[in-house]
Design a protein around this motif. Sequence first.
Motif, PDB file in Angstrom:
ATOM      1  N   LEU A 152       0.815  -1.234  -0.022  1.00 33.23           N
ATOM      2  CA  LEU A 152       0.020   0.060   0.000  1.00 33.23           C
ATOM      3  C   LEU A 152       0.884   1.335   0.127  1.00 33.23           C
ATOM      4  O   LEU A 152       0.330   2.355  -0.176  1.00 33.23           O
ATOM      5  CB  LEU A 152      -0.822  -0.016   1.105  1.00 33.23           C
ATOM      6  N   LEU A 153       2.148   1.044   0.044  1.00 33.09           N
ATOM      7  CA  LEU A 153       3.027   2.084   0.160  1.00 33.09           C
ATOM      8  C   LEU A 153       2.879   2.884  -1.331  1.00 33.09           C
ATOM      9  O   LEU A 153       2.814   2.159  -2.485  1.00 33.09           O
ATOM     10  CB  LEU A 153       4.394   2.011   0.215  1.00 33.09           C
ATOM     11  N   PRO A 154       2.929   4.378  -1.432  1.00 33.58           N
ATOM     12  CA  PRO A 154       2.745   5.005  -2.849  1.00 33.58           C
ATOM     13  C   PRO A 154       4.013   5.005  -3.643  1.00 33.58           C
ATOM     14  O   PRO A 154       4.272   6.128  -3.890  1.00 33.58           O
ATOM     15  CB  PRO A 154       2.126   6.237  -2.068  1.00 33.58           C
ATOM     16  N   ILE A 155       4.703   4.045  -3.615  1.00 36.72           N
ATOM     17  CA  ILE A 155       5.893   3.908  -4.443  1.00 36.72           C
ATOM     18  C   ILE A 155       5.867   3.124  -5.723  1.00 36.72           C
ATOM     19  O   ILE A 155       5.476   1.984  -5.625  1.00 36.72           O
ATOM     20  CB  ILE A 155       7.177   3.442  -3.526  1.00 36.72           C
ATOM     21  N   PRO A 156       5.774   3.626  -6.891  1.00 35.95           N
ATOM     22  CA  PRO A 156       5.768   2.745  -8.143  1.00 35.95           C
ATOM     23  C   PRO A 156       6.835   1.593  -8.058  1.00 35.95           C
ATOM     24  O   PRO A 156       7.967   1.995  -7.813  1.00 35.95           O
ATOM     25  CB  PRO A 156       5.884   3.567  -8.920  1.00 35.95           C
ATOM     26  N   PRO A 157       6.336   0.397  -8.365  1.00 37.58           N
ATOM     27  CA  PRO A 157       5.026  -0.031  -8.940  1.00 37.58           C
ATOM     28  C   PRO A 157       4.234  -0.743  -7.920  1.00 37.58           C
ATOM     29  O   PRO A 157       3.495  -1.390  -8.101  1.00 37.58           O
ATOM     30  CB  PRO A 157       5.549  -1.087 -10.075  1.00 37.58           C
ATOM     31  N   LEU A 158       4.500  -0.245  -6.763  1.00 36.03           N
ATOM     32  CA  LEU A 158       3.631  -1.019  -5.502  1.00 36.03           C
ATOM     33  C   LEU A 158       2.071  -0.770  -5.666  1.00 36.03           C
ATOM     34  O   LEU A 158       1.738   0.536  -6.390  1.00 36.03           O
ATOM     35  CB  LEU A 158       3.924  -0.720  -4.289  1.00 36.03           C
ATOM     36  N   ASP A 159       1.124  -1.245  -5.238  1.00 34.01           N
ATOM     37  CA  ASP A 159      -0.077  -1.335  -5.316  1.00 34.01           C
ATOM     38  C   ASP A 159      -0.803   0.090  -5.025  1.00 34.01           C
ATOM     39  O   ASP A 159      -1.632   0.712  -5.548  1.00 34.01           O
ATOM     40  CB  ASP A 159      -0.950  -2.347  -4.654  1.00 34.01           C
ATOM     41  N   GLY A 160      -0.227   0.636  -3.835  1.00 35.15           N
ATOM     42  CA  GLY A 160      -0.594   1.805  -3.294  1.00 35.15           C
ATOM     43  C   GLY A 160      -0.224   2.964  -4.477  1.00 35.15           C
ATOM     44  O   GLY A 160      -1.167   3.929  -4.702  1.00 35.15           O
ATOM     45  N   SER A 161       0.780   2.776  -5.209  1.00 33.93           N
ATOM     46  CA  SER A 161       1.126   4.072  -6.299  1.00 33.93           C
ATOM     47  C   SER A 161      -0.023   3.907  -7.377  1.00 33.93           C
ATOM     48  O   SER A 161      -0.358   5.081  -8.084  1.00 33.93           O
ATOM     49  CB  SER A 161       2.315   3.717  -7.024  1.00 33.93           C
ATOM     50  N   ARG A 162      -0.664   2.533  -7.706  1.00 35.05           N
ATOM     51  CA  ARG A 162      -1.611   2.746  -8.669  1.00 35.05           C
ATOM     52  C   ARG A 162      -2.892   3.352  -8.262  1.00 35.05           C
ATOM     53  O   ARG A 162      -3.585   3.987  -9.157  1.00 35.05           O
ATOM     54  CB  ARG A 162      -2.011   1.273  -8.933  1.00 35.05           C
ATOM     55  N   VAL A 163      -3.250   3.466  -6.725  1.00 40.22           N
ATOM     56  CA  VAL A 163      -4.419   4.282  -6.494  1.00 40.22           C
ATOM     57  C   VAL A 163      -3.795   5.752  -6.446  1.00 40.22           C
ATOM     58  O   VAL A 163      -4.901   6.359  -6.936  1.00 40.22           O
ATOM     59  CB  VAL A 163      -4.580   3.877  -4.990  1.00 40.22           C
ATOM     60  N   ILE A 164      -2.639   6.167  -6.186  1.00 46.51           N
ATOM     61  CA  ILE A 164      -2.462   7.465  -6.181  1.00 46.51           C
ATOM     62  C   ILE A 164      -2.295   7.906  -7.722  1.00 46.51           C
ATOM     63  O   ILE A 164      -3.131   9.028  -7.976  1.00 46.51           O
ATOM     64  CB  ILE A 164      -1.106   7.841  -5.537  1.00 46.51           C
ATOM     65  N   SER A 165      -1.851   7.110  -8.584  1.00 48.64           N
ATOM     66  CA  SER A 165      -1.956   7.529  -9.775  1.00 48.64           C
ATOM     67  C   SER A 165      -3.280   7.507 -10.547  1.00 48.64           C
ATOM     68  O   SER A 165      -3.453   8.440 -11.431  1.00 48.64           O
ATOM     69  CB  SER A 165      -1.235   6.267 -10.694  1.00 48.64           C
ATOM     70  N   GLY A 166      -4.224   6.934 -10.083  1.00 45.17           N
ATOM     71  CA  GLY A 166      -5.684   6.737 -10.445  1.00 45.17           C
ATOM     72  C   GLY A 166      -6.353   8.105  -9.918  1.00 45.17           C
ATOM     73  O   GLY A 166      -7.471   8.717 -10.664  1.00 45.17           O
ATOM     74  N   LEU A 167      -6.001   8.647  -8.960  1.00 39.90           N
ATOM     75  CA  LEU A 167      -6.184  10.048  -8.551  1.00 39.90           C
ATOM     76  C   LEU A 167      -5.706  11.168  -9.087  1.00 39.90           C
ATOM     77  O   LEU A 167      -6.301  12.572  -9.121  1.00 39.90           O
ATOM     78  CB  LEU A 167      -6.291  10.226  -6.729  1.00 39.90           C
ATOM     79  N   PRO A 169      -4.273  13.831 -12.291  1.00 38.76           N
ATOM     80  CA  PRO A 169      -4.662  14.301 -13.593  1.00 38.76           C
ATOM     81  C   PRO A 169      -3.622  13.547 -14.587  1.00 38.76           C
ATOM     82  O   PRO A 169      -2.661  13.001 -14.051  1.00 38.76           O
ATOM     83  CB  PRO A 169      -4.298  15.919 -13.585  1.00 38.76           C
ATOM     84  N   ASP A 170      -3.935  13.287 -15.793  1.00 39.40           N
ATOM     85  CA  ASP A 170      -3.382  12.177 -16.566  1.00 39.40           C
ATOM     86  C   ASP A 170      -1.768  12.829 -16.410  1.00 39.40           C
ATOM     87  O   ASP A 170      -0.881  11.820 -16.414  1.00 39.40           O
ATOM     88  CB  ASP A 170      -3.812  12.267 -18.017  1.00 39.40           C
ATOM     89  N   TYR A 171      -1.442  14.093 -16.932  1.00 38.05           N
ATOM     90  CA  TYR A 171      -0.171  14.361 -17.033  1.00 38.05           C
ATOM     91  C   TYR A 171       0.550  13.997 -15.528  1.00 38.05           C
ATOM     92  O   TYR A 171       1.709  13.419 -16.002  1.00 38.05           O
ATOM     93  CB  TYR A 171       0.079  15.920 -17.223  1.00 38.05           C
ATOM     94  N   TRP A 172       0.231  14.287 -14.427  1.00 37.65           N
ATOM     95  CA  TRP A 172       0.944  14.123 -13.393  1.00 37.65           C
ATOM     96  C   TRP A 172       0.967  12.675 -13.037  1.00 37.65           C
ATOM     97  O   TRP A 172       1.657  12.182 -12.572  1.00 37.65           O
ATOM     98  CB  TRP A 172       0.204  15.085 -12.297  1.00 37.65           C
ATOM     99  N   ALA A 173      -0.122  11.815 -13.421  1.00 41.01           N
ATOM    100  CA  ALA A 173      -0.018  10.387 -13.346  1.00 41.01           C
ATOM    101  C   ALA A 173       1.117   9.915 -14.049  1.00 41.01           C
ATOM    102  O   ALA A 173       1.826   8.980 -13.444  1.00 41.01           O
ATOM    103  CB  ALA A 173      -1.340   9.901 -13.819  1.00 41.01           C
ATOM    104  N   TRP A 174       1.256  10.440 -15.135  1.00 41.60           N
ATOM    105  CA  TRP A 174       2.178   9.920 -16.114  1.00 41.60           C
ATOM    106  C   TRP A 174       3.708  10.373 -15.757  1.00 41.60           C
ATOM    107  O   TRP A 174       4.411   9.344 -15.544  1.00 41.60           O
ATOM    108  CB  TRP A 174       2.284  10.475 -17.340  1.00 41.60           C
ATOM    109  N   ARG A 175       3.827  11.505 -15.104  1.00 43.43           N
ATOM    110  CA  ARG A 175       4.945  11.947 -14.614  1.00 43.43           C
ATOM    111  C   ARG A 175       5.448  10.832 -13.147  1.00 43.43           C
ATOM    112  O   ARG A 175       6.629  10.572 -13.011  1.00 43.43           O
ATOM    113  CB  ARG A 175       4.915  13.322 -14.043  1.00 43.43           C
ATOM    114  N   TYR A 176       4.488  10.720 -12.255  1.00 45.38           N
ATOM    115  CA  TYR A 176       4.517   9.994 -11.305  1.00 45.38           C
ATOM    116  C   TYR A 176       4.958   8.627 -11.475  1.00 45.38           C
ATOM    117  O   TYR A 176       5.778   7.866 -10.680  1.00 45.38           O
ATOM    118  CB  TYR A 176       3.180   9.899 -10.292  1.00 45.38           C
ATOM    119  N   ASN A 177       4.496   7.971 -12.576  1.00 49.87           N
ATOM    120  CA  ASN A 177       4.473   6.615 -12.799  1.00 49.87           C
ATOM    121  C   ASN A 177       5.970   6.452 -13.384  1.00 49.87           C
ATOM    122  O   ASN A 177       6.494   5.272 -13.503  1.00 49.87           O
ATOM    123  CB  ASN A 177       3.689   6.097 -13.659  1.00 49.87           C
TER     124      ASN A 177
END
Length: 217
Positions: A152-167, A169-177
């Motif tokens: 659940l940690l928000p560190i890609p590629p852990l599952d928690g990061s997929r939740v953060i990415s989904g929340l 905006p598309d551009y920032w999700a791309w940068r985050y990933n």
Amino acid sequence: MMGDLTLVQLFVVILVPLVLAVTVHEVAHCWMAKLFGDNTAEQQGRYTLNPLMHIDLLGTIVVPGILLYFTGFIIGWAKPVPIDSRNFKKPKEAMMLVALAGPFSNILMAFGWAFLGRFAVEISQIEFVADPLNLWSRAGIHFNLILALINLLPIPPLDGSRVISGLLPDYWAWRYNQLERFGLIIMVILLLTGMLNILFDYPIYYLEQWFVGLAGR
């Protein structure tokens, strides 16, 4: 009780719950993806409880085993679940739920291991059956809680990061990933600096005690 085990017995006590925790975690991702319309994992033979289809020898057995022995924490990985988000009607929302399915399955398994421990207490007079079940119960609770919380940690590629990415905006999700390439390095740094212990020692301890209490011990 763990200290009284031979190396072979300790290996079996650790291996069974650990393999189940990882396998069911991955199958939960596959099941949720299929529920939302993506059959990619099933088509590639990953929608199965056969652990051989999910286990990566280095990432699932060797690395977690070494880290568990020396640090008490598990960092590892299974074979990535193949998911094609183009098959989802609402990709962001679906990916969030697909990601959460893994840790949620670990929490459910912790309950299952706790109830197995309660059964062991009920048959405690049959020591040669109750003792192994007790050990598996404690190990199963421990491993599943660790896997659930760390994932659940928000560190890609852990599952928690997929939740953060989904929340995001598309551009920032791309940068985050884009951080995914550094995910393992970040986790190793957190482990070596003791940050993982600071983050999880107390939550895991108190949650584990609660689950052990469900087992009647």
